[in-house]
Design an enzyme around this catalytic site. Structure first.
Site, PDB file in Angstrom:
ATOM      1  N   ALA A 131       0.866  -1.179   0.000  1.00  0.00           N
ATOM      2  CA  ALA A 131       0.000   0.000   0.000  1.00  0.00           C
ATOM      3  C   ALA A 131       0.904   1.231   0.000  1.00  0.00           C
ATOM      4  CB  ALA A 131      -0.882  -0.017   1.235  1.00  0.00           C
ATOM      5  N   GLY A 176       0.559  -5.129   0.690  1.00  0.00           N
ATOM      6  CA  GLY A 176      -0.580  -5.222  -0.239  1.00  0.00           C
ATOM      7  C   GLY A 176      -0.223  -5.948  -1.531  1.00  0.00           C
ATOM      8  N   GLU A 179      -0.465  -9.512  -0.703  1.00  0.00           N
ATOM      9  CA  GLU A 179      -1.895  -9.790  -0.520  1.00  0.00           C
ATOM     10  C   GLU A 179      -2.625  -9.851  -1.863  1.00  0.00           C
ATOM     11  OE1 GLU A 179      -2.011  -6.483   2.240  1.00  0.00           O
ATOM     12  OE2 GLU A 179      -2.929  -7.773   3.742  1.00  0.00           O
ATOM     13  N   GLU A 199       4.214  -5.027   7.283  1.00  0.00           N
ATOM     14  CA  GLU A 199       3.422  -3.955   7.902  1.00  0.00           C
ATOM     15  C   GLU A 199       3.802  -3.685   9.348  1.00  0.00           C
ATOM     16  OE1 GLU A 199       2.200  -6.399   6.060  1.00  0.00           O
ATOM     17  OE2 GLU A 199       0.667  -5.669   4.684  1.00  0.00           O
TER      18      GLU A 199
HETATM   19  N1  COA Z   1       4.555   3.191  -0.708  1.00  0.00           N
HETATM   20  C1  COA Z   1       4.952   4.351  -1.269  1.00  0.00           C
HETATM   21  N2  COA Z   1       6.112   4.501  -1.919  1.00  0.00           N
HETATM   22  C2  COA Z   1       6.913   3.435  -2.019  1.00  0.00           C
HETATM   23  C3  COA Z   1       6.573   2.191  -1.462  1.00  0.00           C
HETATM   24  C4  COA Z   1       5.335   2.094  -0.786  1.00  0.00           C
HETATM   25  N3  COA Z   1       4.897   0.945  -0.250  1.00  0.00           N
HETATM   26  N4  COA Z   1       7.573   1.315  -1.717  1.00  0.00           N
HETATM   27  C5  COA Z   1       8.501   1.993  -2.407  1.00  0.00           C
HETATM   28  N5  COA Z   1       8.107   3.264  -2.590  1.00  0.00           N
HETATM   29  C6  COA Z   1       8.810   4.337  -3.296  1.00  0.00           C
HETATM   30  C7  COA Z   1       9.975   4.892  -2.494  1.00  0.00           C
HETATM   31  O1  COA Z   1       9.526   5.850  -1.570  1.00  0.00           O
HETATM   32  C8  COA Z   1      10.807   5.482  -3.584  1.00  0.00           C
HETATM   33  O2  COA Z   1      10.219   6.692  -3.998  1.00  0.00           O
HETATM   34  P1  COA Z   1      11.174   7.993  -4.227  1.00  0.00           P
HETATM   35  O3  COA Z   1      12.129   7.588  -5.313  1.00  0.00           O
HETATM   36  O4  COA Z   1      10.219   9.066  -4.643  1.00  0.00           O
HETATM   37  O5  COA Z   1      11.858   8.239  -2.924  1.00  0.00           O
HETATM   38  C9  COA Z   1      10.633   4.506  -4.736  1.00  0.00           C
HETATM   39  O6  COA Z   1       9.415   3.811  -4.471  1.00  0.00           O
HETATM   40  C10 COA Z   1      11.745   3.476  -4.829  1.00  0.00           C
HETATM   41  O7  COA Z   1      11.848   2.818  -3.590  1.00  0.00           O
HETATM   42  P2  COA Z   1      13.240   2.696  -2.763  1.00  0.00           P
HETATM   43  O8  COA Z   1      12.903   2.473  -1.336  1.00  0.00           O
HETATM   44  O9  COA Z   1      14.124   3.827  -3.085  1.00  0.00           O
HETATM   45  O10 COA Z   1      13.826   1.356  -3.427  1.00  0.00           O
HETATM   46  P3  COA Z   1      14.852   0.344  -2.751  1.00  0.00           P
HETATM   47  O11 COA Z   1      15.291  -0.564  -3.831  1.00  0.00           O
HETATM   48  O12 COA Z   1      15.890   1.060  -1.968  1.00  0.00           O
HETATM   49  O13 COA Z   1      13.948  -0.496  -1.681  1.00  0.00           O
HETATM   50  C11 COA Z   1      12.020  -1.721  -0.970  1.00  0.00           C
HETATM   51  C12 COA Z   1      12.907  -1.303  -2.157  1.00  0.00           C
HETATM   52  C13 COA Z   1      10.804  -2.473  -1.543  1.00  0.00           C
HETATM   53  C14 COA Z   1      12.781  -2.631  -0.029  1.00  0.00           C
HETATM   54  C15 COA Z   1      11.553  -0.460  -0.227  1.00  0.00           C
HETATM   55  O14 COA Z   1      11.047   0.475  -1.161  1.00  0.00           O
HETATM   56  C16 COA Z   1      10.495  -0.709   0.805  1.00  0.00           C
HETATM   57  O15 COA Z   1      10.781  -1.221   1.878  1.00  0.00           O
HETATM   58  N6  COA Z   1       9.218  -0.328   0.503  1.00  0.00           N
HETATM   59  C17 COA Z   1       8.131  -0.427   1.431  1.00  0.00           C
HETATM   60  C18 COA Z   1       7.630  -1.858   1.555  1.00  0.00           C
HETATM   61  C19 COA Z   1       6.531  -1.939   2.573  1.00  0.00           C
HETATM   62  O16 COA Z   1       6.705  -1.700   3.738  1.00  0.00           O
HETATM   63  N7  COA Z   1       5.324  -2.305   2.101  1.00  0.00           N
HETATM   64  C20 COA Z   1       4.182  -2.462   2.923  1.00  0.00           C
HETATM   65  C21 COA Z   1       3.421  -1.214   3.029  1.00  0.00           C
HETATM   66  S1  COA Z   1       2.016  -1.395   4.101  1.00  0.00           S
END
Ligand code: COA
Length: 325
Positions: A131, A176, A179, A199
């Site tokens: 999400a 999500g 999911e 989460e």
């Molecule tokens: N919601 C909003 N934005 C997200 C996102 C999410 N769930 N997951 C990634 N993004 C965005 C980042 O903020 C970043 O945006 P920006 O370039 O404007 O800063 C872009 O996507 C790239 O992500 P980044 O974190 O820089 O990539 P990474 O390769 O370093 O890490 C992940 C990848 C997937 C490990 C990391 O993005 C992450 O942990 N995301 C969240 C996962 C999560 O907790 N999901 C459950 C949500 S309830």
């Protein structure tokens, strides 16, 4: 009479032909939008149903052209390819994606030309990274619950659309995203796919079915380990615990997913629908109720032309031609 696919008005001149092809001449039309967005179109729009059996499909044409901003929708040979298209945000599910996914699910449910679905994410890095956290950070208890219920409803409708849906998981499938993949009937993962329910690391729990579907798929203990640690697992581990059906090289992901879907679509569509329904409903009932549902389907399918055709084709040593009748 048929419905005009642009404005939904009844068109007395549509006739039988419009079931296969309806060309609508340029006209200023308002297309109901998503949220507050309303798009105006002024162009010739052509609709064509190109499935091999389209002459046998009901004339379901009261859906409107799909003009999403966060999804790609492509339909050919009966297969709808739906791509979540926010690669710069790793295809995170914001409110617009969920609303547009709801519209796409309506199309999948109601358009007889759609016989199966492949769902994937844009780019090579992520299926869906969860999400949209920037939206979550703003929410309070009322809209938080509403967000959860809305997403759950859209995913549940996808799961119960009556047509096979394959998730082609091309990278991160977190929160999500995991999911959403679990709401699909089959998951095929690229070797670089990563799964998890992180989460709890954000101080929140899953909201789109993670606590309900994960234990059903991988068992209570493994589900709780993933849910409580928030840890990410790779595709090989996801395969080992039964979270995905198959792991393939990234460059073969869509091809392999389509090949599996095409194998499914060669079978009787009513029988496929019955299997989907029986497994979905059967898992939540007692063994005896599940067996009764199966027997009811077995009897019902025995009244179909498809069943006659399938059994006759076997004895005649030829491929069956199913018509969904
Ligand atoms: N919601 C909003 N934005 C997200 C996102 C999410 N769930 N997951 C990634 N993004 C965005 C980042 O903020 C970043 O945006 P920006 O370039 O404007 O800063 C872009 O996507 C790239 O992500 P980044 O974190 O820089 O990539 P990474 O390769 O370093 O890490 C992940 C990848 C997937 C490990 C990391 O993005 C992450 O942990 N995301 C969240 C996962 C999560 O907790 N999901 C459950 C949500 S309830």
């Amino acid at each position: 009479m048929s419905r005009c696919p642009v404005d939904g008005r009844w068109d007395a001149h549509g006739g039988e032909d419009s079931r296969r092809r309806s060309r609508v001449t340029s006209r200023r039309s308002l297309i109901a939008g998503y949220g507050s967005r309303v798009a105006t179109i002024e162009e010739r729009i052509t609709f064509e149903a190109r499935t091999p059996n389209d002459q046998f499909l009901p004339a379901t044409r009261d859906w409107r052209p799909i003009m999403p901003t966060t999804l790609l929708f492509e339909l050919s040979d009966g297969i709808a390819r739906v791509t979540i298209n926010r690669p710069d945000k790793l295809n995170a599910l914001n409110a617009t994606v969920i609303a547009e996914l709801g519209d796409v699910v309506t199309r999948i449910e109601t358009d007889a030309a759609v016989r199966g679905v492949i769902l994937t994410g844009a780019g090579s890095k992520a299926f869906v990274a969860g999400a949209d956290i920037s939206e979550l950070s703003e929410q309070g208890p009322i809209d938080g619950k509403a967000r959860s219920i809305l997403g759950q409803m859209v995913f549940r409708r996808l799961e119960r659309c009556g047509k096979p849906v394959i998730a082609a998981v091309n990278g991160f499938a977190l929160g999500g995203g995991c999911e959403l993949a679990m709401a699909c009937h089959i998951r095929i993962a690229a070797e670089n796919a990563r799964f998890g329910q992180p989460e709890v690391k954000l101080g929140i729990g899953p909201g789109y079915g993670g606590t309900a579907r994960l234990p059903r798929l991988v068992g209570r203990g493994r589900a709780l380990e993933l849910l409580l640690t928030g840890a990410m697992i790779d595709a090989a581990e996801a395969y080992r615990i039964g979270l995905v059906n198959r792991v393939v090289p990234g460059d073969a992901l869509l091809e392999e997913s389509e090949a599996m879907l095409k194998t499914i679509l060669e079978n009787g569509p009513l029988a496929i629908k019955a299997c989907l329904e029986a497994v979905d409903a059967g898992l939540d009932t007692s063994l005896d109720q599940g067996l009764l549902l199966e027997a009811n389907h077995f009897g019902l399918l025995s009244s179909t032309e498809d069943m006659r055709e399938g059994t006759r084709a076997f004895t005649e040593k030829r491929k069956p031609v199913f018509r969904g009748l």
